[in-house]
Write a protein that holds these residues in place. Structure first.
Motif, PDB file in Angstrom:
ATOM      1  N   ILE A 150     -80.561 -94.690 -32.063  1.00 56.43           N
ATOM      2  CA  ILE A 150     -81.187 -96.010 -31.467  1.00 56.43           C
ATOM      3  C   ILE A 150     -81.860 -96.241 -30.395  1.00 56.43           C
ATOM      4  O   ILE A 150     -81.245 -95.668 -29.722  1.00 56.43           O
ATOM      5  CB  ILE A 150     -80.456 -97.240 -31.699  1.00 56.43           C
ATOM      6  CG1 ILE A 150     -79.844 -97.150 -33.371  1.00 56.43           C
ATOM      7  CG2 ILE A 150     -81.159 -98.354 -31.493  1.00 56.43           C
ATOM      8  CD1 ILE A 150     -78.517 -98.632 -33.639  1.00 56.43           C
ATOM      9  N   GLN A 151     -83.328 -96.091 -30.173  1.00 54.62           N
ATOM     10  CA  GLN A 151     -83.485 -96.583 -28.453  1.00 54.62           C
ATOM     11  C   GLN A 151     -82.488 -97.015 -27.775  1.00 54.62           C
ATOM     12  O   GLN A 151     -83.070 -97.701 -28.489  1.00 54.62           O
ATOM     13  CB  GLN A 151     -85.050 -95.803 -28.716  1.00 54.62           C
ATOM     14  CG  GLN A 151     -85.732 -94.133 -28.951  1.00 54.62           C
ATOM     15  CD  GLN A 151     -87.275 -94.960 -28.735  1.00 54.62           C
ATOM     16  OE1 GLN A 151     -87.721 -95.214 -29.430  1.00 54.62           O
ATOM     17  NE2 GLN A 151     -88.055 -93.103 -28.109  1.00 54.62           N
ATOM     18  N   ALA A 152     -82.638 -96.557 -26.422  1.00 54.04           N
ATOM     19  CA  ALA A 152     -82.013 -97.927 -25.275  1.00 54.04           C
ATOM     20  C   ALA A 152     -83.277 -97.817 -24.454  1.00 54.04           C
ATOM     21  O   ALA A 152     -83.592 -97.412 -24.284  1.00 54.04           O
ATOM     22  CB  ALA A 152     -80.819 -97.179 -24.578  1.00 54.04           C
ATOM     23  N   LYS A 153     -83.561 -99.348 -24.762  1.00 48.41           N
ATOM     24  CA  LYS A 153     -84.847-100.171 -23.994  1.00 48.41           C
ATOM     25  C   LYS A 153     -84.744 -99.663 -22.238  1.00 48.41           C
ATOM     26  O   LYS A 153     -86.220 -99.146 -21.241  1.00 48.41           O
ATOM     27  CB  LYS A 153     -84.641-101.251 -23.674  1.00 48.41           C
ATOM     28  CG  LYS A 153     -85.449-101.479 -25.831  1.00 48.41           C
ATOM     29  CD  LYS A 153     -85.731-102.622 -26.042  1.00 48.41           C
ATOM     30  CE  LYS A 153     -86.103-103.022 -27.500  1.00 48.41           C
ATOM     31  NZ  LYS A 153     -86.841-104.333 -27.847  1.00 48.41           N
ATOM     32  N   THR A 154     -83.241 -99.444 -21.877  1.00 45.64           N
ATOM     33  CA  THR A 154     -83.423 -99.059 -20.430  1.00 45.64           C
ATOM     34  C   THR A 154     -81.978 -98.459 -19.972  1.00 45.64           C
ATOM     35  O   THR A 154     -81.145 -98.230 -21.557  1.00 45.64           O
ATOM     36  CB  THR A 154     -83.043-100.481 -19.702  1.00 45.64           C
ATOM     37  OG1 THR A 154     -81.522-101.327 -20.394  1.00 45.64           O
ATOM     38  CG2 THR A 154     -83.896-101.544 -19.804  1.00 45.64           C
ATOM     39  N   TRP A 155     -81.467 -97.567 -19.076  1.00 49.83           N
ATOM     40  CA  TRP A 155     -80.569 -97.251 -18.659  1.00 49.83           C
ATOM     41  C   TRP A 155     -79.099 -97.943 -19.118  1.00 49.83           C
ATOM     42  O   TRP A 155     -78.259 -97.239 -19.606  1.00 49.83           O
ATOM     43  CB  TRP A 155     -80.362 -96.428 -17.826  1.00 49.83           C
ATOM     44  CG  TRP A 155     -80.466 -97.463 -16.928  1.00 49.83           C
ATOM     45  CD1 TRP A 155     -80.900 -97.905 -15.648  1.00 49.83           C
ATOM     46  CD2 TRP A 155     -78.984 -97.537 -15.902  1.00 49.83           C
ATOM     47  NE1 TRP A 155     -81.034 -98.639 -14.991  1.00 49.83           N
ATOM     48  CE2 TRP A 155     -79.426 -98.439 -14.365  1.00 49.83           C
ATOM     49  CE3 TRP A 155     -77.867 -97.887 -15.975  1.00 49.83           C
ATOM     50  CZ2 TRP A 155     -78.844 -99.091 -13.707  1.00 49.83           C
ATOM     51  CZ3 TRP A 155     -76.956 -98.261 -14.981  1.00 49.83           C
ATOM     52  CH2 TRP A 155     -77.568 -98.757 -14.323  1.00 49.83           C
TER      53      TRP A 155
END
Length: 716
Positions: A230-235
């Protein structure tokens, strides 16, 4: 001793990392009765690659498995996905790839050779094999592992007495330099290094759930390694757990697919594994979900459903499609890539040929940046690919993405001829992958943004000698590309091209970014890949040094000789410097050393003094070189970059390859990326002397060509 019939770097004859031979080291250990201690990866904090924790309770000690557990074994029972749990190191990408590997015994045996044991013939030494940029490498380690508070600091098995996964992790850390070098990464790295295959990403949204399930099922049946995340939108989102129990920015292994009947409904399932060994999905069809009550007991037993927190769980494909973003796939054979069926011929791999090349982006010479940098892009390394009519696949083209992150008018487009060929459906399939090398070896991960472009070479240029120049790349559009520039280890693309000649250009996004790379191309047997080099002209310096003198040059030289106190009507280096600097603009004055070089380059009869004719010739040439230098000093800085140097030399009559420019720069630029005018003059003067030597050399020296001559003598 390795069998000599196998090429060095093959799986049967791997390269020995750090020149350590496993068999001889193990024999020595057994004969001496002492356990092996690896001096190249010592049991010290520096091998971890992170500062030592000053708190005494957090001290790290290095223990062998038998010192950690009385009944320690290399493998407990059989290899399985739950043998791998993530410790205190952010390397889920590597462990997820290792989990995938356990599903394929033959591939697993290539990485983890057998037999290896903590009991029989035990000498405290183990060995593992990894693929590295076109060759297999064997890594030897001792079994001293970092421990804190009696527990393994990094990877461990759910079976507390099993240690194979921790030893594989140690060997890979040694290969990369430190344990800390494994922090953060893309799972495709691990997949490729465990198999030698090609890995690529596929967005989950590209397929409807039933179609995606069939794709995953077919890929697993063909032996491909699969994972997802799942891609993380921010760190800040990386590592956070969603309400469904899934971790953002975290790699999961896809270990199986299956289907069950729930009442009268068929449910398509995907099995995933969290490398942490805990934190599982909580939604429908998770381990303890009530949905399983509607499934026959025999089906539950067939699926080996385990209602325990081991990191492995089932999820319905519809939920998988809505919750996950990307799937990573890795296949050993090109025939299994992008193939939705599982009916590939068993011998189809033989129809492919592999061409590979190792290259470098050298600041100022061959690191020309992206197409946005029009004046330097052409200096990037160039590789020719020839596709002939025998290789035509007869399939529809894969559209080139129009997602260029460069200038708006610089969008990728298919050429008219490619559009025409697309309509006919006659294409050759080519798989291209560009990997940047050794970006983990210093304890940190520093990937640069990379991509590659593919250009069709028009018929009128196919017989030309030398690399394609700036004019070609500013007037042509690529017919294929890897996609947007990405800061990951490898970029890949499958392209379908019409028969003909092409050039592949790997590049970094910004110029002057140093790095090494590995380029590999799979194509049907009969296609060829070659590295096209510049060819030097043997008469280039005659063009530079034979400019007709201008009347004002004649007057200035005569006045200087007449007005100055010139002994025997000749100028030494100091007097010549005064003459030259009175003619050249102030910012382009020459130092005494350059003037000495110019004087010594003339035939002065051993006197190192110039007569009027020689002084006039040099003044005229220097004024011409000054004009050329100014024309190519784009930012008016009074200095020249190596990119500008190559163009300036070309205008002056020399067309030399990037290797010659690189050596010139190292010799006269002193490693800086700003070359002053006197450095440019020194380059030309040096080349003039070498040209004269080459012209006077015998045929036995000339047979290797001007380029080889220059490279060998410029280094002297």
């Amino acid at each position: 001793m390795a069998n000599s019939k196998f090429q060095l770097g093959s799986f049967e004859n791997p390269v020995k990392f750090k020149e350590q031979d496993y068999c001889s080291l193990k024999d020595a250990s057994l004969k001496s009765g002492s356990l092996f201690c690896d001096p190249t990866f010592p049991a010290e904090q520096k091998s971890i690659g992170m500062p030592e924790d000053p708190k005494p309770e957090n001290a790290v000690e290095w223990l062998r498995p038998k010192d950690i557990c009385d009944n320690a074994v290399f493998v407990e029972g059989s290899i399985g996905t739950t043998d791998i749990c993530q410790g205190q190191l952010g390397n889920c990408w590597l462990l997820a790839a290792l989990s995938c590997l356990t599903m394929h015994p033959k591939l697993f045996g290539k990485v983890v050779p057998s037999p290896q044991s903590l009991t029989q013939d035990y000498g405290g030494i183990f060995h593992f094999r990894f693929w590295q940029y076109g060759e297999w490498v064997e890594v030897v380690v001792d079994d001293r592992l970092p421990v804190r508070g009696g527990r393994l600091l990094f990877s461990y098995s759910r079976s507390k007495n099993e240690f194979w996964s921790a030893l594989v992790e140690k060997a890979y850390a040694k290969l990369m330099g430190f344990y800390s070098s494994l922090k953060g990464g893309n799972i495709s790295e691990g997949m490729e290094d465990f198999t030698g295959g090609i890995a690529y990403s596929q967005p989950v949204s590209a397929f409807k759930p039933p179609v995606l399930w069939r794709q995953l099922t077919a890929s697993l049946s063909r032996g491909s390694l699969l994972s997802c995340f799942i891609q993380a939108k921010t760190w800040r989102d990386i590592g956070t757990v969603t309400s469904e129990g899934l971790v953002k920015g975290h790699a999961y292994a896809i270990t199986d697919t299956d289907k069950v009947q729930s009442d009268s409904t068929e449910v398509l399932l995907v099995r995933l594994r969290n490398p942490w060994g805990f934190v599982e999905y909580k939604g429908p069809w998770s381990d303890k979900c009530k949905d399983w009550a509607k499934v026959e007991k025999s089906e539950i037993e067939r699926l080996e459903l385990k209602k325990q927190e081991d990191g492995e769980f089932w999820i319905a494909v519809e939920a998988f499609s809505s919750l996950f973003d990307l799937v990573e796939l890795c296949s050993v054979s090109p025939d299994t890539l992008h193939d939705s069926s599982s009916s590939s011929s068993s011998n189809s791999a033989s129809s492919w040929s592999l061409s590979s090349y190792e290259g470098s982006w050298v600041p100022g010479c061959s690191a020309g940046g992206s197409r946005k940098y029009r004046r330097s892009f052409w200096t990037n390394p160039q590789y020719q690919l020839s596709l002939n009519t025998a290789d035509v696949e007869g399939e529809e083209d894969e559209d080139v993405e129009d997602d260029d992150d460069e200038d708006e008018e610089d969008k990728v487009a298919l050429s008219p001829s490619a559009e025409k060929q697309k309509a006919k459906g006659q294409k050759c399939t080519v798989l291209v992958e560009l990997l940047q090398k050794d970006r983990r070896r210093k304890g940190t991960v520093k990937f640069i943004y990379i991509a590659f472009h593919i250009y069709k070479i028009p018929p009128e240029l196919q017989d030309s000698v030398g690399c394609l120049d700036q004019k070609f790349f500013t007037s042509q559009k690529p017919v294929g590309r890897s996609g947007k520039y990405q800061a990951i280890r490898g970029v890949y693309r499958r392209v379908n091209l019409e028969p003909g000649n092409y050039v592949i250009v790997p590049s970094t996004y910004r110029p002057n970014k140093p790095g090494d790379f590995f380029l590999r191309i799979y194509a049907k047997t009969g296609n060829t890949l070659g590295h096209e080099e510049f060819t030097c002209s043997t008469g280039f310096l005659n063009l530079v040094m034979s400019n007709p003198p201008m009347p004002e040059d004649q007057i200035r030289v005569d006045d200087w000789f007449d007005q100055e106190d010139v002994s025997d009507d000749r100028l030494d280096a100091a007097a010549f410097m005064g003459l030259v600097n009175s003619v050249l603009e102030k910012d382009y004055h020459l130092p005494i050393e350059t003037c000495r070089q110019l004087v010594l380059g003339e035939d002065t009869g051993g006197r190192a003094r110039l007569d009027r004719a020689q002084a006039l010739k040099l003044v005229t040439s220097l004024r011409k070189l000054q004009s050329t230098f100014i024309d190519h000093d784009e930012d008016s800085s009074g200095t020249m970059s190596p990119f500008e140097l190559a163009e300036a030399l070309k205008e002056s009559g020399l067309k030399c390859d990037s290797e010659v420019v690189k050596v010139l720069w190292e010799r006269f630029g002193s490693g800086d990326i700003h070359l002053p005018f006197h450095g440019f003059v020194s380059c030309v003067t040096r080349l003039r002397g070498l040209n004269e030597l080459f012209e006077s050399a015998g045929p036995e020296l000339k047979q290797h060509g001007m380029n080889t001559w220059l490279l060998s003598l410029l280094a002297l």
